[in-house]
Design a protein around this motif. Structure first.
Motif, short mmCIF file in Angstrom:
data_model
loop_
_atom_site.label_atom_id
_atom_site.label_comp_id
_atom_site.label_asym_id
_atom_site.label_seq_id
_atom_site.Cartn_x
_atom_site.Cartn_y
_atom_site.Cartn_z
N VAL A 6 -6.08 6.53 11.77
CA VAL A 6 -4.72 6.42 12.32
C VAL A 6 -3.78 6.90 11.23
O VAL A 6 -3.58 6.21 10.22
N GLU A 7 -3.25 8.08 11.40
CA GLU A 7 -2.42 8.72 10.36
C GLU A 7 -1.45 9.67 11.05
O GLU A 7 -1.87 10.52 11.83
N ASP A 8 -0.15 9.49 10.81
CA ASP A 8 0.84 10.31 11.53
C ASP A 8 1.05 11.68 10.91
O ASP A 8 1.44 12.63 11.57
N GLU A 9 0.76 11.79 9.61
CA GLU A 9 0.99 13.07 8.93
C GLU A 9 -0.10 14.06 9.35
O GLU A 9 -1.28 13.85 9.09
N LEU A 50 -6.44 3.20 8.31
CA LEU A 50 -5.14 2.95 8.92
C LEU A 50 -4.01 3.21 7.93
O LEU A 50 -3.94 2.58 6.87
N ASP A 51 -3.13 4.14 8.30
CA ASP A 51 -1.97 4.42 7.47
C ASP A 51 -1.01 3.23 7.56
O ASP A 51 -0.99 2.50 8.55
N TYR A 52 -0.20 3.04 6.51
CA TYR A 52 0.71 1.90 6.48
C TYR A 52 1.99 2.18 7.26
O TYR A 52 2.37 1.42 8.15
N LEU A 53 2.64 3.31 6.94
CA LEU A 53 3.88 3.65 7.66
C LEU A 53 3.56 4.58 8.82
O LEU A 53 3.13 5.70 8.62
N LEU A 54 3.77 4.08 10.02
CA LEU A 54 3.42 4.84 11.23
C LEU A 54 4.54 4.71 12.25
O LEU A 54 5.23 3.69 12.30
CA CA Z 1 2.64 7.64 7.41
#
Ligand code: CA
Length: 229
Positions: A6-9, A50-54
């Protein structure tokens, strides 16, 4: 292992997917917290990165949703140093480990292996089914005393079948466990891999891997562990 990222970048997401696939993991990925939480709660994974900032839900909120459903899948949180005042927060929230960006692939692999070794995932070191002996850690297979050379996917498929020996495994089950959610259920990938496994295991008469028309496949053990249906 079957891993959820799970990573938005976009670049980071693509890099992780590629890197983990090249290490023979089955990989699903999500680009925001909501999708990540949904996938985590509707599929079975061995590990979640899991990414922290999403967007939508942040990492901590995703963990809360997953753990609220008594889902104990190991989670490694990916953080940027400045994002976190207290790393303890991440662990108390229910993550098993965290990794600070930027990290090297070697570092990530080491963490993944460490999480995989924890007793939460009960992976017996050596797996066997009759004369087939499989060592997931060393990626080796022995059949009737001979070493068999398998490709990554063939190995993952055989590993899944040995773990589920004497059970009927549908194409869907196999696709979900060995490939990923984007696996095309109509492709002949599974057939091709079964064919190759049979060849390598010298299973011409299909006594080891049985085809059950319309139902799937079954790896037969000499002494069945569950009644055959
Ligand atoms: Ca992020």
């Amino acid at each position: 292992m079957k891993i959820l990222i799970v990573e938005d970048e976009a670049a980071m997401n693509a890099f992780l997917v590629q890197a983990l696939k090249s290490e023979n993991h089955a990989v699903d990925s999500a680009r925001d917290g909501e999708e990540g939480s949904f996938l985590a709660r509707t599929n079975e994974y061995d590990l979640i990165l899991l990414d922290y900032l999403l967007p939508n839900l942040n990492g901590l909120e995703v963990i809360k949703e997953i753990r609220a459903e008594k889902n104990s899948t190991p989670i490694i949180m990916l953080t940027v140093c400045s994002e976190l005042d207290d790393k303890v927060d991440v662990l108390t929230a229910g993550a098993d480990d965290y990794l600070t960006k930027p990290f090297s692939m070697a570092e990530l692999s080491a963490r993944i292996n460490a999480v995989g070794r924890r007793p939460k995932i009960k992976e017996p070191k050596i797996l066997s089914c009759g004369s087939i002996v499989l060592d997931p850690e060393n990626f080796s297979v022995n059949h009737k005393g001979k070493n068999i050379v398998l490709t990554g996917k063939e190995f993952a498929l055989l590993e899944f079948m040995v773990k589920n020996q004497d059970k009927v495994l549908s194409r869907t089950k196999i696709l979900e466990a060995v490939w990923d959610v984007n696996g095309d259920p109509f492709s002949n990938t599974i057939e091709m891999h079964i064919l190759k496994l049979r060849k390598k295991l010298n299973d011409k008469k299909q006594k080891l891997i049985r085809t059950l028309p319309g139902r799937g496949y079954r790896l037969e053990s000499p002494t069945p562990q569950s009644p055959k249906v």
